[in-house]
Design a protein around this motif. Structure first.
Motif, PDB file in Angstrom:
ATOM      1  N   LEU A 115      -5.417   9.428  -2.949  1.00  0.00           N
ATOM      2  CA  LEU A 115      -5.554   8.113  -3.558  1.00  0.00           C
ATOM      3  C   LEU A 115      -4.666   7.126  -2.825  1.00  0.00           C
ATOM      4  O   LEU A 115      -3.535   7.438  -2.462  1.00  0.00           O
ATOM      5  N   ILE A 116      -5.187   5.933  -2.607  1.00  0.00           N
ATOM      6  CA  ILE A 116      -4.424   4.859  -1.987  1.00  0.00           C
ATOM      7  C   ILE A 116      -4.047   3.891  -3.106  1.00  0.00           C
ATOM      8  O   ILE A 116      -4.919   3.332  -3.769  1.00  0.00           O
ATOM      9  N   LEU A 117      -2.749   3.720  -3.327  1.00  0.00           N
ATOM     10  CA  LEU A 117      -2.283   2.828  -4.385  1.00  0.00           C
ATOM     11  C   LEU A 117      -2.093   1.436  -3.810  1.00  0.00           C
ATOM     12  O   LEU A 117      -1.359   1.255  -2.831  1.00  0.00           O
ATOM     13  N   LEU A 118      -2.735   0.452  -4.424  1.00  0.00           N
ATOM     14  CA  LEU A 118      -2.709  -0.929  -3.944  1.00  0.00           C
ATOM     15  C   LEU A 118      -2.037  -1.817  -4.971  1.00  0.00           C
ATOM     16  O   LEU A 118      -2.357  -1.754  -6.160  1.00  0.00           O
ATOM     17  N   SER A 119      -1.138  -2.659  -4.502  1.00  0.00           N
ATOM     18  CA  SER A 119      -0.471  -3.606  -5.384  1.00  0.00           C
ATOM     19  C   SER A 119      -0.378  -4.935  -4.649  1.00  0.00           C
ATOM     20  O   SER A 119       0.188  -5.000  -3.556  1.00  0.00           O
ATOM     21  N   GLY A 120      -0.960  -5.970  -5.230  1.00  0.00           N
ATOM     22  CA  GLY A 120      -0.900  -7.262  -4.565  1.00  0.00           C
ATOM     23  C   GLY A 120      -1.632  -8.323  -5.345  1.00  0.00           C
ATOM     24  O   GLY A 120      -2.124  -8.093  -6.447  1.00  0.00           O
ATOM     25  N   LEU A 156      -5.568   3.384   8.794  1.00  0.00           N
ATOM     26  CA  LEU A 156      -5.328   4.692   8.175  1.00  0.00           C
ATOM     27  C   LEU A 156      -6.208   5.753   8.816  1.00  0.00           C
ATOM     28  O   LEU A 156      -7.412   5.535   8.974  1.00  0.00           O
ATOM     29  N   ASP A 157      -5.614   6.887   9.145  1.00  0.00           N
ATOM     30  CA  ASP A 157      -6.422   8.037   9.535  1.00  0.00           C
ATOM     31  C   ASP A 157      -7.127   8.573   8.298  1.00  0.00           C
ATOM     32  O   ASP A 157      -6.721   8.300   7.171  1.00  0.00           O
ATOM     33  N   VAL A 198       0.869  -1.177   0.000  1.00  0.00           N
ATOM     34  CA  VAL A 198       0.000   0.000   0.000  1.00  0.00           C
ATOM     35  C   VAL A 198       0.903   1.222   0.000  1.00  0.00           C
ATOM     36  O   VAL A 198       1.724   1.393   0.906  1.00  0.00           O
ATOM     37  N   THR A 199       0.776   2.059  -1.033  1.00  0.00           N
ATOM     38  CA  THR A 199       1.620   3.247  -1.158  1.00  0.00           C
ATOM     39  C   THR A 199       0.825   4.474  -0.743  1.00  0.00           C
ATOM     40  O   THR A 199      -0.230   4.770  -1.309  1.00  0.00           O
TER      41      THR A 199
END
Length: 192
Positions: free
Chosen positions: A173-178, A167-168, A150-151
Motif C-alpha cells: 500500500l502507498i500511503l498518500l498525504s497532501g 517507484l519500482d 508519500v510513505t
C-alpha cells in the motif's frame, strides 16, 4: 522496492520533436533513449502558442493539463477541450493533432508508451491509500495542487507540486498525504 524523487526544478528542457516548443523529460526507458527508440516516456511540456503536435507513430499517448486554463486539441478532426474540469485525453501518436490554447500558456504532463512493448494507465488520486495494479513494473506520482507526502516502508518522501516520485513495481500500500490531487501513472508490459 526503490523510490526516487525527481524535482521539477531539476528537469532539463529540450526542443520538441517538431521543434515547436520545449519539453522536459521526467524519465524514459531505456535510459538515454531517443524519441525514436524509447519504450516509454514521461515528460512535461510548456505550450505557449497554438500549433501542431509532433507525430509519434506506434505510440499511445495521454496528455494531462497540469497548469494553465487549458487547451483544445483537434485529433483527426475531432475537438476535445482539456481544462480543469476535464484535464486528460488519451490518443494515438499516429493521429494528426493540433492544439489551440484556451487562454494563455499551459504546462502538460505527457505519458507515452510504444505499442506492443508497454502500455500505461493514469488516474487522479488524493490523500489516502493507493495500490498499484499487479502487472505494473514502474509507477510515477506527480502532485498537482500542492505538497504531498508519500510513505513507503516507513520512509516519507516529501514532494512539492509537479515533483515526481518514481517507484519500482510493488504490491504494498502507498500511503498518500497532501492537499488536492496527484496523478498516478502506471506502466506495464503490453502482451496484446
Amino acid at each position: 522496492m526503490q523510490a526516487r524523487v525527481i524535482r521539477n526544478h531539476d528537469l532539463i528542457r529540450v526542443p520538441w520533436k517538431n521543434g515547436g516548443g520545449t519539453t522536459a523529460e521526467v524519465a524514459a526507458f531505456p535510459e538515454g533513449a531517443t524519441f525514436e527508440t524509447f519504450g516509454w516516456r514521461v515528460s512535461m511540456a510548456d505550450v505557449a502558442s497554438d500549433g501542431p503536435f509532433s507525430l509519434f507513430p506506434g505510440i499511445d499517448r495521454t496528455l494531462i493539463v497540469v497548469e494553465g486554463d487549458g487547451i483544445e486539441l483537434d485529433v483527426e478532426g475531432i475537438a476535445y477541450t482539456l481544462d480543469s474540469a476535464s484535464p486528460k485525453l488519451s490518443f494515438s501518436g499516429d493521429d494528426i493533432t493540433t492544439g489551440h490554447l484556451l487562454s494563455g500558456p499551459i504546462r502538460d504532463l505527457n505519458v507515452m508508451t510504444r505499442c506492443g512493448r508497454f502500455r500505461h494507465r493514469t488516474r487522479f488520486v488524493e490523500s489516502g491509500v493507493a495500490l498499484l495494479a499487479e502487472e505494473t513494473t514502474v509507477a510515477f506520482l506527480v502532485p498537482l495542487d500542492g505538497p504531498f507526502d508519500v510513505t513507503l516502508d516507513s520512509t516519507i518522501h516529501s514532494l512539492e507540486a509537479l515533483d515526481t516520485l518514481m517507484l519500482d513495481a510493488m504490491q504494498e500500500l502507498i500511503l498518500l498525504s497532501g492537499t488536492g490531487r496527484a496523478v498516478l501513472i502506471e506502466l506495464m508490459p503490453d502482451h496484446s
